[in-house]
Design a protein around this motif. Structure first.
Motif, PDB file in Angstrom:
ATOM      1  N   UNK A  15     -19.907 -48.040  29.977  1.00 43.47           N
ATOM      2  CA  UNK A  15     -19.453 -46.741  30.479  1.00 43.47           C
ATOM      3  C   UNK A  15     -20.589 -45.741  30.565  1.00 43.47           C
ATOM      4  N   UNK A  16     -21.510 -45.807  29.599  1.00 45.84           N
ATOM      5  CA  UNK A  16     -22.665 -44.909  29.647  1.00 45.84           C
ATOM      6  C   UNK A  16     -23.513 -45.188  30.874  1.00 45.84           C
ATOM      7  N   UNK A  17     -23.777 -46.458  31.118  1.00 48.49           N
ATOM      8  CA  UNK A  17     -24.575 -46.817  32.293  1.00 48.49           C
ATOM      9  C   UNK A  17     -23.901 -46.320  33.565  1.00 48.49           C
ATOM     10  N   UNK A  18     -22.600 -46.527  33.649  1.00 52.82           N
ATOM     11  CA  UNK A  18     -21.855 -46.095  34.831  1.00 52.82           C
ATOM     12  C   UNK A  18     -21.924 -44.577  34.994  1.00 52.82           C
ATOM     13  N   UNK A  51     -15.745 -39.743  18.053  1.00 52.08           N
ATOM     14  CA  UNK A  51     -16.781 -40.368  17.226  1.00 52.08           C
ATOM     15  C   UNK A  51     -17.837 -39.340  16.859  1.00 52.08           C
ATOM     16  N   UNK A  52     -18.546 -39.533  15.751  1.00 51.09           N
ATOM     17  CA  UNK A  52     -19.619 -38.591  15.380  1.00 51.09           C
ATOM     18  C   UNK A  52     -20.641 -38.499  16.507  1.00 51.09           C
ATOM     19  N   UNK A  56     -24.303 -42.885  18.092  1.00 46.78           N
ATOM     20  CA  UNK A  56     -23.996 -43.702  19.259  1.00 46.78           C
ATOM     21  C   UNK A  56     -24.304 -45.185  19.020  1.00 46.78           C
ATOM     22  N   UNK A  57     -25.466 -45.473  18.439  1.00 45.62           N
ATOM     23  CA  UNK A  57     -25.955 -46.857  18.366  1.00 45.62           C
ATOM     24  C   UNK A  57     -24.974 -47.857  17.746  1.00 45.62           C
ATOM     25  N   UNK A  58     -24.332 -47.508  16.618  1.00 50.47           N
ATOM     26  CA  UNK A  58     -23.455 -48.522  16.009  1.00 50.47           C
ATOM     27  C   UNK A  58     -22.272 -48.914  16.902  1.00 50.47           C
TER      28      UNK A  58
END
Length: 298
Positions: A15-18, A51-52, A56-58
Motif C-alpha cells: 500500500x505504501x508503494x502504491x 499504529x504508533x 513502521x518497520x515491524x
C-alpha cells in the motif's frame, strides 16, 4: 483508482508503494508536516491503522483486512482529488512530538519556532524556570502557546488571535493538555484588545505571505484560512503593526521572537535600521528573528 488496487495490494509495503506512486503521479504538494510522498503515505497509513507513528518497520509485511485497505485507499484518493493537506483529513497535526487537534479553522501547525521552544530558547533564555510571562500572538491552534507552557514550567502564557473560530480550536488543545490554568486565550486584533502586561517573551508566527506569493500558492494552502497567511503587498502589514506595539508589552529585558518565512528580503527592505539576531533551526537560517525591547523601543 484502479479497482484492482483493492484486490491486489495486501501488505503495508504494497500500500505504501502504491500511495507513493499515486502521489508522485498526481503532483500533490507537501508542505504541511511532511515534505515528501513517502513520509506522508506512511503517516496516513499508520494513522488509519491506529499504529504508533514511529513504528513502521515491524509492520511492513503485515497484511491488512479488506476494511482497513479500503479506508486507506479512500484516504489517499481524498488527498489527491481534494488536495487537502493530510492534517485536515486526519484532524490532527504533530509538532515536536506533540499532537494537536486541527481543522480548517486554523493554519496547520508547522512553525520552526517550535524547535527553538523544544530547546528552551537556549542560549537566549538562561534558565527556563525564570520565565514567568509569555505571549503568543496569532496563536491559531494554540500549538506554540502550549509548547511554550511546556518549555517554561513556571510561565503564565497568553494566547491571542483575531479569529474566534481559531480560538475554539486553541481552547480544545489547551484542554487536552490540561493547561487551562496556565494558558489563557484572548480574542484580539494583534495587541489591540489585550490587557496591559509586561511579557518577558513574545512569540509570533503572523500572516506574512506577500501578495504575489499568495496568488501562486499550491491548492493545498487554499484550504487554510487566508487570514492566517496573507500579509499584504510585501507580507509585512501585520509585522509593522506588531513591531510598533510590542515595546509597550515587553518587560525591560523582554524579547520578541518572530517568524517571517521566506520574506527575508521584504523584512530587510521594510526595516533597514533594525539589526535582529537570526535564529537558525535544522531547516531554516533566515526565517526567525529575535529583537529585544531595547531594539524595538529605539
Amino acid at each position: 483508482m484502479h479497482a484492482s488496487a483493492r484486490h491486489e495490494l495486501f501488505t503495508l509495503r504494497d500500500l505504501l508503494r502504491y500511495a507513493v506512486s499515486r502521489f508522485n503521479a498526481s503532483g500533490v504538494f507537501f508542505g504541511h508536516g511532511s515534505d515528501n510522498a513517502w513520509d506522508e503515505a506512511a503517516y496516513l497509513l499508520l494513522h488509519t491503522l491506529d499504529l504508533p507513528l514511529d513504528q513502521l518497520d515491524p509492520f511492513l509485511d503485515a497484511r491488512l483486512v479488506p476494511e482497513e485497505r479500503a479506508a486507506f485507499l479512500d484516504l489517499i484518493e481524498r488527498r489527491i482529488t481534494e488536495r487537502k493537506p493530510a492534517a485536515y483529513l486526519t484532524g490532527e497535526a504533530w509538532l515536536q512530538g506533540h499532537r494537536f487537534t486541527v481543522d480548517e479553522r486554523v493554519i496547520i501547525p508547522r512553525s520552526p519556532i517550535s524547535e527553538l521552544l523544544a530547546n528552551g530558547l537556549a542560549p537566549w533564555v538562561n534558565d527556563p524556570d525564570d520565565i514567568d510571562c509569555v505571549l503568543d500572538v496569532c496563536t491559531g491552534s494554540g500549538c506554540l502557546a502550549i509548547l511554550a507552557a511546556l518549555a517554561f514550567p513556571n510561565a503564565q502564557v497568553d494566547a491571542v488571535d483575531i479569529s474566534p473560530d481559531a480560538l475554539e480550536v486553541a481552547n480544545r488543545n489547551i484542554d487536552d493538555y490540561k493547561l487551562d490554568g496556565r494558558v489563557t486565550t484572548y480574542c484580539s486584533d494583534l495587541l489591540d484588545q489585550l490587557p496591559q502586561c509586561e511579557y518577558q517573551l513574545i512569540l509570533c508566527n503572523p500572516p506574512y505571505v506577500n501578495r504575489q506569493s499568495m496568488e501562486s500558492l499550491p491548492p493545498e494552502y487554499l484550504h487554510e484560512p487566508r487570514l492566517a497567511l496573507a500579509g499584504g503587498e510585501d507580507g509585512m502589514d501585520l509585522v509593522r503593526r506588531l513591531l510598533r506595539q510590542a515595546p509597550d508589552y515587553l518587560a525591560p529585558d523582554g524579547m520578541l521572537v518572530l517568524e517571517i518565512g521566506n520574506e527575508y528580503q521584504n523584512f530587510m527592505a521594510a526595516f533597514p535600521d533594525l539589526d535582529p539576531i537570526w535564529l537558525g533551526t535544522e531547516n531554516t537560517e533566515d526565517q526567525i528573528l529575535l529583537l529585544t525591547r531595547e531594539q524595538l523601543a529605539s
